[in-house]
Scaffold this active site. Structure first.
Site, mmCIF file in Angstrom:
data_model
loop_
_atom_site.group_PDB
_atom_site.id
_atom_site.type_symbol
_atom_site.label_atom_id
_atom_site.label_comp_id
_atom_site.label_asym_id
_atom_site.label_seq_id
_atom_site.Cartn_x
_atom_site.Cartn_y
_atom_site.Cartn_z
ATOM 1 C CD GLU C 29 -2.492 -1.460 2.554
ATOM 2 O OE1 GLU C 29 -2.306 -0.696 3.509
ATOM 3 O OE2 GLU C 29 -3.086 -2.549 2.661
ATOM 4 C CD GLU C 70 -3.815 -4.412 4.958
ATOM 5 O OE1 GLU C 70 -5.018 -4.728 4.860
ATOM 6 O OE2 GLU C 70 -3.438 -3.240 5.158
ATOM 7 C CG PHE C 93 1.457 0.039 10.969
ATOM 8 C CD1 PHE C 93 2.217 0.661 11.951
ATOM 9 C CD2 PHE C 93 0.905 0.814 9.965
ATOM 10 C CE1 PHE C 93 2.413 2.037 11.933
ATOM 11 C CE2 PHE C 93 1.102 2.192 9.939
ATOM 12 C CZ PHE C 93 1.857 2.807 10.928
ATOM 13 C CB ALA C 94 4.285 -6.024 12.345
ATOM 14 C CG ASP C 95 0.327 -3.553 14.828
ATOM 15 O OD1 ASP C 95 0.192 -3.545 16.046
ATOM 16 O OD2 ASP C 95 1.303 -3.000 14.259
ATOM 17 C CG PHE C 96 -1.853 -3.735 8.979
ATOM 18 C CD1 PHE C 96 -2.432 -3.272 10.159
ATOM 19 C CD2 PHE C 96 -1.415 -2.787 8.072
ATOM 20 C CE1 PHE C 96 -2.559 -1.907 10.427
ATOM 21 C CE2 PHE C 96 -1.541 -1.430 8.315
ATOM 22 C CZ PHE C 96 -2.105 -0.998 9.495
ATOM 23 C CG HIS C 139 -1.300 1.476 13.928
ATOM 24 N ND1 HIS C 139 -2.627 1.403 14.243
ATOM 25 C CD2 HIS C 139 -1.258 1.679 12.582
ATOM 26 C CE1 HIS C 139 -3.349 1.572 13.133
ATOM 27 N NE2 HIS C 139 -2.543 1.733 12.129
#
Ligand SMILES: Cc1ncc(C[n+]2csc(CCOP(=O)(O)OP(=O)(O)O)c2C)c(N)n1
Ligand SMILES: Cc1ncc(C[n+]2csc(CCOP(=O)(O)OP(=O)(O)O)c2C)c(N)n1
Ligand SMILES: [Mg+2]
Ligand SMILES: [Mg+2]
Lengths: 323, 336, 336, 323
Positions: C29, C70, C93-96, C139
């Protein structure tokens, strides 16, 4: 129906092979020798073959939990598939995958998949990869009417449109996701093609129980996609003759439903009738194919049964190329 | 006390609790079954047979068949819980946390904290998990470690019909999101179930065997395997403390530490690959908090660092077996 | 040797490798930024500034801006990798991983195994992770433990510009899926980077300090905090072995065990909640395999079992600090 | 425009409050006192207020990363919000959430959300919950043009249609997702409403920079949904006056783009013009509101600055109701 004789026979052979493979599995599963989940493709043969008959080994497909038909149509080795389903050491995937996870990259079969909807984005990735090589190859995803409700499928369609990937979305609407009807679960009164259109791609509709109808629609569709117009979708109206998985009591079916489908919606019967009326093939030609197919499946089962099991010591092999 | 199996304990508890509390709703794929077909709703119940009769009794507003959209299912459960209801969402296979993790992890689990303690999210997610049915790499996993790691979730794994009832009731009376794990090979396990209201507190482990020579900590199917190992060991005069965690979050640290302080030997049986697993979690806990009591290295009995294979022989090799648990106990005892 | 920061090391490595190998594509993105705007493509690069110039050089077929999808991004990377390319997908963001886990865990990670060792899936996923920028609960997370637990994935966490180059190059030359973690507070860290080809093998930890009194194992930002703690301890004459894991899967067990065998004291610093964490994983490993060497309980320095909060004071309290690492070392040394 | 005077003033007050709140934040952020990500809602005020003016505290909304406007429109306490954004102990969420995670269940605000697309399924769940109580309440999700590409959003729309939930999907198309234009990322040439229609629900379209247009469309839409017709969607054409987040250099904007938007697409100016022409309100009425709002925001900032920080010892409080 301008198909040469050879190709007609080939198409019939592939459909008949899928049919015989699945009918036989249905019997063998009762013996308890085959474990795990098996989802039979019987009834949908014209869809897989009508689609894949346009593809070369360089074109790539991703399949579903109901993947045997796609595998055979795409050219996977039938005996190696049977061994895989029996969980044998020299199965197509060494007995690690089983019915739900058959793949053969050498023929462009990127994998059956146990996660409903997981394949569609992968097909877009394959399409992006294919485009880089500039040979007009495509990435194609088979999805069911159930899978068409999964977020990944929607994301994949949008992504394909945005990046104009040569991706093809084949929706096989067999009117059931497990035990639920498409008229319930697909919000758009079971019209899947129009959803694809709403994502901005062209969509075709065809009778997935009619080889010729599927084949002709796919010809148009693939001409369009290979010409660089971006992705496209097709909805195939089709039927499944067995339960969702083997063991399904199918109480959700109407009385006599399966008999009626076998009577009126059998793609093999329709094919025979069509090539007979048009005097393209002799019934005897097809009978011969049937016999050869029966022989092949018989051998496949016999060999699979006799094949050695995997070595338990190999359980953690092939997790990585290198670790 | 009625005798029933875990499947029946779960379905009868759902039925009883839904009768008691009209804010409970259930949702998931094919939990009614037959919607939009000739057979009609409830032609077939969910594939696990844990929700029969609910639709007939409570209707379509409370018993909701969904499309194949796990993120939406869990998300809807999260939203309904914030909105004051008590949703029970089913993930037909625990492996489908892959397609719904965000709603579990970044949503349900975090609402209360992020919103300053002002909200409640009493959602129960039922996850059908585990190997043993040759369902291969994408339909056999035990994802409890992943969810145990997530602050805000409670993680529950009944191994007896009584606990299935007690823990599910507790989940439905509590106010936090609960991950309720049902092992697919344990549905048929029979046992006595207390009549009437029966709640089992979370964070209270069950001492399945008291032996005193070594401590075996387990959950889920590994408890049953631990019992088999215990029987074999008992024949040789070795007695183990076998602890069924019941819940991995909250964790009954005390039960584990008390036992290890007495036995000095820890074995953890965990149906999972080894890395960052529950086995490691418990071993590390014990090493950190019962260091001086430990007389032997903690033994972690897990699957290998590999996906779960399909073929009978391979799956059997993957899953921690009673034999492997027994061997680990013997290794721990042999250590000097 | 050039001096550059981690951000530059990553972007220049991407540039160089894409030039060398035409099968590498990148997607994510806003990695181009400006598509469909008046400013046009590359009006703005990715929000982390790690992909500038790629689009201009390699064009839209290889540098692909995606919608916010994602699962489709990671799924497309998986498919492209199966199809013979080398995709580099960015999770902003790794949170995704919450919204894309299935494609990482049940797809990429398992293809090779499920398909009998006949396929390769050389996808690299870049995950920007970590706390320290007050980006709150959704995040700021460090999800490496979750991915380390997953057989089939490799997990890489550079902490220096040289390693960023070396490890990214190695990821792009290898044939397995690699989770490449970039800590958002470390992008500005400067250091020398070898010119020309530079590969850093996976599973080879970096000995940051050699002290001999205690072993501190860390990764990511915790390595830098470990250095700060080491400086403070050094002032009191305490010398630590500080180990930067570089990769948590594969894990350099030998480096850890060798050091602990010498020091007898283990401290693990892990920017994560405590349960089923990397800290637990390492502590359990050491307890199991260096049992007799351990002279003190393993010390796990982690965040609390809580989401990551927003406010400065709270985030600071959540993150394991140099002070907490220092305290843990002193605790380990004080143990008798 | 049959709105009574009081309601007109109220609507203006809410929009002006959002505007002033955000313009002030834009200034305060420069001081470095406010940490983390802040996404300003300036320019979209008519959307939030035009939608929420039909809702009661019993109706439930879920919001996005750009949530301040939705919060204020739904009735969250402005001073408590400011304290939250400053990360203070008595902020609306005790400083734990910050700008991206503001919620107040007591007014039916179920939460801003840092995960794009996460809210839509939650709104469906809220709608399912609301229906059980039979009071005509709705669950409503605000989503952006970027969020409309996330699988969760699609799944939510389909689910809402299938279960006929009283769910409302409000798509605020501000034409950007971060630095990418909707004409690129939304496959359907930036037509979001038609996608919703393809999922089988009715969709409205309105000018999200015009309070009255939004308000009227929402009136129709909510009458339809509250009457039990199932879900509905609306696409609001709107604009954002600042960057994606504070700090965004906005190089993707055309020359003078923001100035032009502020000139031609300012919902406050449009509102003033409209009520002036129609002689519904006196400019002085609105000036008075502006002054009151300015005062409120000034106090909010002053109090937030002076407010005590959270106690670090509380870092692990409120994870569970009981553990
Ligand atoms: C993510 C996910 N959810 C649910 C399932 C369980 N499941 C397997 S097949 C299936 C139905 C699929 O229906 P459809 O896409 O129409 O394919 P068909 O079975 O008709 O071929 C379901 C729900 C799954 N395997 N993966
Ligand atoms: C799942 C997820 N992906 C990506 C992001 C990063 N991100 C935050 S806002 C945003 C753009 C959202 O665009 P839109 O939905 O149009 O909302 P707007 O910012 O215009 O209000 C992105 C990509 C995120 N927060 N969550
Ligand atoms: Mg189907
Ligand atoms: Mg937008």
């Amino acid at each position: 129906m301008q198909l040469p004789r050879d190709e007609l026979i080939g198409a019939y052979r592939r459909m008949a092979t899928i049919r015989a493979f699945e009918e036989r599995l249905h019997e063998e599963i009762k013996t308890g020798e085959i474990v795990g989940f098996t989802h039979l493709y019987c009834g949908q043969e014209a869809a897989a073959v009508g689609v894949c008959d346009h593809l070369t080994d360089e074109d790539m497909i991703v399949s579903t939990h109901r993947g045997h038909g796609h595998c055979i149509a795409k050219g996977c080795d039938v005996k190696a598939m049977m061994k895989e389903i029996y969980g044998r050491r020299d199965g197509l995937c060494k007995g690690r995958g089983g019915s739900m996870h058959i793949a053969d990259l050498s023929v462009g079969m990127l994998g059956a998949n146990g996660i409903v909807g997981a394949g569609a984005p992968q097909a877009v990735g394959a399409a992006i990869a294919a485009r880089l090589d500039g040979k007009g190859r495509v990435g194609l995803a088979f999805s069911g009417d159930g899978a068409c409700n999964q977020g990944t499928t929607f994301e994949a369609m949008n992504l394909a449109v945005v990046v104009k990937a040569p991706a093809v979305f084949v929706f096989e609407n067999n009117h059931y996701s497990e035990h639920t009807g498409d008229s319930y679960a697909v919000g758009t009164s079971n019209d899947i093609a129009s959803r694809a259109e709403a994502f901005g791609m062209r969509a075709w509709r065809a009778d997935g129980c009619d080889y010729f109808d599927t084949y002709e629609a796919m010809r148009e569709l693939l001409d369009y996609v290979r010409a660089g117009n971006g992705p496209a979708a097709i909805e195939l109206d089709t039927e499944r003759f067995y339960g969702h998985f083997e063991g399904d009591p199918q109480r959700y079916r109407g009385p006599g439903e399966v008999d009626r489908l076998r009577e009126t919606r059998d793609c093999l019967k329709a094919f025979r009738a069509r090539v007979g009326e048009a005097k393209l093939l002799d019934p005897a030609d097809l009978d011969r194919v049937d016999a050869e197919v029966a022989q092949l499946i018989e051998e496949a089962v016999t060999e699979a049964r006799a094949a050695p099991p995997p070595d338990p010591a190999d359980v953690a092999q092939d997790v990585y190329v290198d670790y | 006390m009625a005798i029933m199996n875990i499947r029946e304990a779960i379905s009868s508890t759902l039925m009883a609790e839904m009768e008691r509390d009209s804010s409970i709703i259930v949702l998931g794929e094919d939990i009614v079954g037959g919607a939009g077909t000739a057979g009609g709703p409830e032609a077939i119940g969910g594939i696990w047979g844990t929700t029969p009769g609910l639709y007939a009794k409570f209707g379509a507003d409370r018993v909701i068949d969904t499309p194949i959209s796990e993120s939406a299912i869990i998300g809807a459960a999260a939203g309904a819980a914030l909105a004051g209801k008590r949703p029970v969402a089913e993930l037909m296979f625990a492996d489908f946390v892959g397609v719904s993790l965000d709603q579990l992890w970044n949503q349900m689990a975090k609402f209360r904290y992020m919103f300053g303690g002002k909200t409640r999210c009493p959602a129960v997610v039922r996850l059908i998990y585990g190997a043993g049915m040759n369902t291969a790499a994408q339909h056999s996993q035990s994802v409890y470690a992943m969810l145990t790691a997530m602050p805000g979730l409670k993680v529950v794994l009944p191994t007896t019909p009584a606990d299935a009832k007690g823990l599910l009731t507790e989940a439905l009376r509590g106010d936090d999101p609960v991950m309720f794990f049902e092992h697919k090979t344990l549905y048929g396990v029979k046992g006595e179930v207390p009549d009437g209201e029966h709640r089992q507190r979370f964070g209270e482990a069950r001492m399945v065997r008291e032996g005193g020579d070594a401590t075996v900590v387990a959950c889920g199917r590994m408890v049953n395997f631990g019992e088999k190992a215990a029987d074999k060991l008992a024949a040789d005069g070795i007695g183990i403390d076998l602890i069924d965690l019941r819940t991995t979050s909250p964790l009954d640290e005390e039960a584990i530490l008390d036992s290890v302080e007495a036995t000095g030997r820890l074995i953890v049986a965990d149906e999972s690959p080894p890395r960052c697993s529950l086995a490691a979690d418990i071993a590390a806990l014990v090493a950190a908090k019962a260091f001086t009591s430990l007389k032997a290295p903690p033994q972690m009995v897990t699957g290998p660092h590999a996906p779960i294979p399909f073929a009978r022989e391979l799956e059997r090799a993957w899953v921690p077996s009673p034999q492997k648990i027994e061997d680990a106990v013997r290794r721990a005892l042999a250590f000097r």
